[in-house]
Motif scaffolding. Structure first.
Motif, mmCIF file in Angstrom:
data_model
loop_
_atom_site.group_PDB
_atom_site.id
_atom_site.type_symbol
_atom_site.label_atom_id
_atom_site.label_comp_id
_atom_site.label_asym_id
_atom_site.label_seq_id
_atom_site.Cartn_x
_atom_site.Cartn_y
_atom_site.Cartn_z
ATOM 1 N N ALA A 230 0.993 -1.198 0.129
ATOM 2 C CA ALA A 230 -0.295 0.009 0.031
ATOM 3 C C ALA A 230 0.710 1.284 -0.053
ATOM 4 C CB ALA A 230 -0.918 0.021 1.346
ATOM 5 N N TYR A 231 1.787 1.312 0.714
ATOM 6 C CA TYR A 231 3.039 2.326 0.688
ATOM 7 C C TYR A 231 3.406 2.512 -0.554
ATOM 8 C CZ TYR A 231 7.192 4.816 1.799
ATOM 9 O OH TYR A 231 8.270 5.712 1.917
ATOM 10 N N CYS A 232 4.052 1.565 -1.127
ATOM 11 C CA CYS A 232 4.403 1.716 -2.653
ATOM 12 C C CYS A 232 3.513 2.204 -3.513
ATOM 13 C CB CYS A 232 4.907 0.404 -3.234
ATOM 14 S SG CYS A 232 6.476 -0.172 -2.332
ATOM 15 N N ILE A 233 2.268 1.841 -3.379
ATOM 16 C CA ILE A 233 1.300 2.282 -4.466
ATOM 17 C C ILE A 233 1.057 3.941 -4.057
ATOM 18 C CG2 ILE A 233 -1.269 2.030 -4.800
ATOM 19 C CD1 ILE A 233 -1.004 -0.664 -4.488
ATOM 20 N N LYS A 234 0.852 4.283 -2.903
ATOM 21 C CA LYS A 234 0.689 5.562 -2.545
ATOM 22 C C LYS A 234 1.726 6.470 -2.881
ATOM 23 C CE LYS A 234 -0.057 8.542 1.697
ATOM 24 N NZ LYS A 234 -0.241 8.482 3.163
ATOM 25 N N LYS A 235 2.919 5.942 -2.797
ATOM 26 C CA LYS A 235 4.175 6.860 -3.159
ATOM 27 C C LYS A 235 4.695 6.703 -4.589
ATOM 28 C CE LYS A 235 5.064 8.337 0.997
ATOM 29 N NZ LYS A 235 5.408 10.134 1.152
ATOM 30 N N GLY A 236 3.970 5.905 -5.191
ATOM 31 C CA GLY A 236 4.400 5.723 -6.629
ATOM 32 C C GLY A 236 5.584 5.192 -6.788
ATOM 33 N N ILE A 237 6.129 4.263 -5.861
ATOM 34 C CA ILE A 237 7.424 3.616 -6.014
ATOM 35 C C ILE A 237 7.319 2.134 -7.185
ATOM 36 C CG2 ILE A 237 9.245 2.309 -4.594
ATOM 37 C CD1 ILE A 237 7.992 3.955 -1.949
ATOM 38 N N PRO A 238 8.033 2.274 -8.052
ATOM 39 C CA PRO A 238 8.112 1.064 -8.677
ATOM 40 C C PRO A 238 8.364 -0.156 -7.977
ATOM 41 C CG PRO A 238 10.272 2.213 -9.054
ATOM 42 C CD PRO A 238 9.390 2.991 -8.186
ATOM 43 N N HIS A 239 7.380 -1.287 -8.081
ATOM 44 C CA HIS A 239 7.537 -2.367 -7.363
ATOM 45 C C HIS A 239 6.594 -3.431 -7.801
ATOM 46 C CE1 HIS A 239 3.195 -0.865 -6.576
ATOM 47 N NE2 HIS A 239 2.877 -2.095 -6.158
ATOM 48 N N ILE A 240 7.044 -4.645 -7.216
ATOM 49 C CA ILE A 240 6.318 -5.925 -7.769
ATOM 50 C C ILE A 240 5.905 -6.473 -6.440
ATOM 51 C CG2 ILE A 240 8.513 -7.113 -7.839
ATOM 52 C CD1 ILE A 240 7.225 -8.998 -9.922
#
Length: 405
Positions: A86-96
């Motif tokens: 959820a943090y990655c999505i909120k911050k726009g961090i590239p992730h898998i």
């Protein structure tokens, strides 16, 4: 004549090429290595396999944020349906988002390998024991990218073949320990202990810039203005040893009744600790608040922070207390003595010693001069543990590995 001209031209071109190469080599050797990384966009894959959001996950979040300011792009491989996703999505961090089902999850390892190739990842940084195992599997399956391992707990490496193999796997370039104590403990299990290094955890000092006592706990729990508050803000888990916290409170309350103890947080041992408190008839004197998102405000209200951990990597809650001007009384577990110097930056007592801990706590509460000294010295010490410093030192580790290649 044409052949002579061609030979001359070839010789001239070759000699010119040699001169240019010599100049390049001279410049490369004369400039510091950091110069060549200045404008290179480093790509790091941060492995975050935990289900919950605790101190380790907060450290990764701080690291990602600060590395971004240093021209480093952090990608993340995290567990599905977790706070970190959820943090990655909120911050726009590239992730898998992956399964991370267990330490033998080859499907997750293969997907990490594919992600690294797709995004030209330079280093893989594993932040827990679980992600450590997955990073090794990915490397064995062909992901030939150096691994950086963070170690945040001070318990010894397990004495079995699997743990021995994981920690001595040749693909691990560095083991980053959050305290010298952890470095000492981990080094005993490594064939090449020189790969260990200490990079202390850091905190966001800005959270406590305008620290004021709002009397929030006094109001919420209807406490008299004169009542002192002693608390701990951490997960209610076994290594925090909240049984000793309760036993210490019991000892203190035999001498003073104007103190209320708070356990601020949640965790797997909450029900057991509540039952332990009830059996001692201390439910009115020891209050459990559950998880709170107003930690800075509550920290500023505490008259003392009481930490009774049995094991502890470093203890960023201690750093928070330092920044808030709250005196700390703690056990000498793990890396805590690297922060808390008895009588100087806090008060220190042996692990599982309620009577001695209670004595140290009463000293702080009853001596304004001692309290003032501790708060002043701790406030100066915490400046060395800013999250910006943690990121800079971690980046130095990354650069050292890439330069050696």
């Amino acid at each position: 004549m044409p052949n002579f001209a061609l030979s001359f031209a070839a010789a001239y071109t070759y000699n010119t090429f040699k001169i240019v190469c010599l100049i390049v080599v001279f410049l490369f050797k004369s400039l510091p290595a950091e110069h060549y990384f200045k404008n290179i966009r480093m790509r790091i894959l941060q492995l975050v396999s935990e289900k919950s959001w605790r101190g380790g996950e907060q450290q990764v979040a701080y690291l990602i944020d600060e590395l971004q300011k240093l021209n480093v792009t952090s990608h993340v491989a995290c567990r599905r349906n977790t706070p970190f996703e959820a943090y990655c999505i909120k911050k726009g961090i590239p992730h898998i988002a992956l399964g991370f089902r267990n330490e033998f999850d080859l499907q997750t390892a293969l997907k990490i390998k594919a992600y690294c190739r797709q995004h030209n990842i330079d280093l893989v940084h594993a932040h827990s024991g679980h992600s450590h195992a997955i990073s090794v599997w990915a490397h064995l399956l062909g992901n030939k990218i150096p691994i950086v391992l963070s170690r945040r707990v001070d318990n010894p490496v397990k004495n079995n073949l699997l743990s021995g193999y994981k920690y001595n796997y040749p693909g691990i370039a560095r083991v980053v320990c959050v305290s010298d104590k952890i470095k000492e403990v981990v080094s005993r299990s490594l064939k090449n202990p020189e790969i260990t290094t200490t990079v202390y955890s850091g905190i966001d000092l800005g959270r406590f810039t305008n620290c004021k006592n709002s009397r929030k706990l006094h109001t919420e729990f209807n406490l008299p203005d004169s009542q002192l508050i002693v608390g701990n803000i951490s997960a209610i888990s076994p290594h925090k040893d909240y049984y000793t916290f309760v036993d210490t409170a019991e000892q203190v309350l035999k001498q003073r009744t104007d103190i209320t103890f708070f356990i601020i947080g949640d965790g797997p041992e909450r029900a057991a600790i509540e039952s332990y408190i009830a059996n001692k008839s201390l439910t009115e004197q020891i209050i459990l608040t559950g998880f709170r998102n107003d930690v800075p405000e509550l920290m500023c209200e505490l008259d003392a922070m009481l930490i009774t951990s049995e094991t502890e990597g470093l203890g960023t809650t201690i750093l928070d207390a330092f920044a808030a001007g709250t005196p700390v009384v703690a056990t000498a577990a793990g890396g805590i003595p690297e922060l808390v110097q008895d009588g100087y930056t806090g008060m220190l007592a042996p692990v599982k010693s309620p009577e001695q801990i209670a004595g140290k706590l009463l000293e702080v509460l009853q001596s304004p001069d001692l309290r003032g000294t501790i708060v002043k010295n701790a406030g100066a010490k915490v400046l060395l543990y800013a999250k910006e410093q943690t990121a800079l030192k971690t980046l130095s580790v990354y650069k050292e590995i890439l330069q050696s290649r």
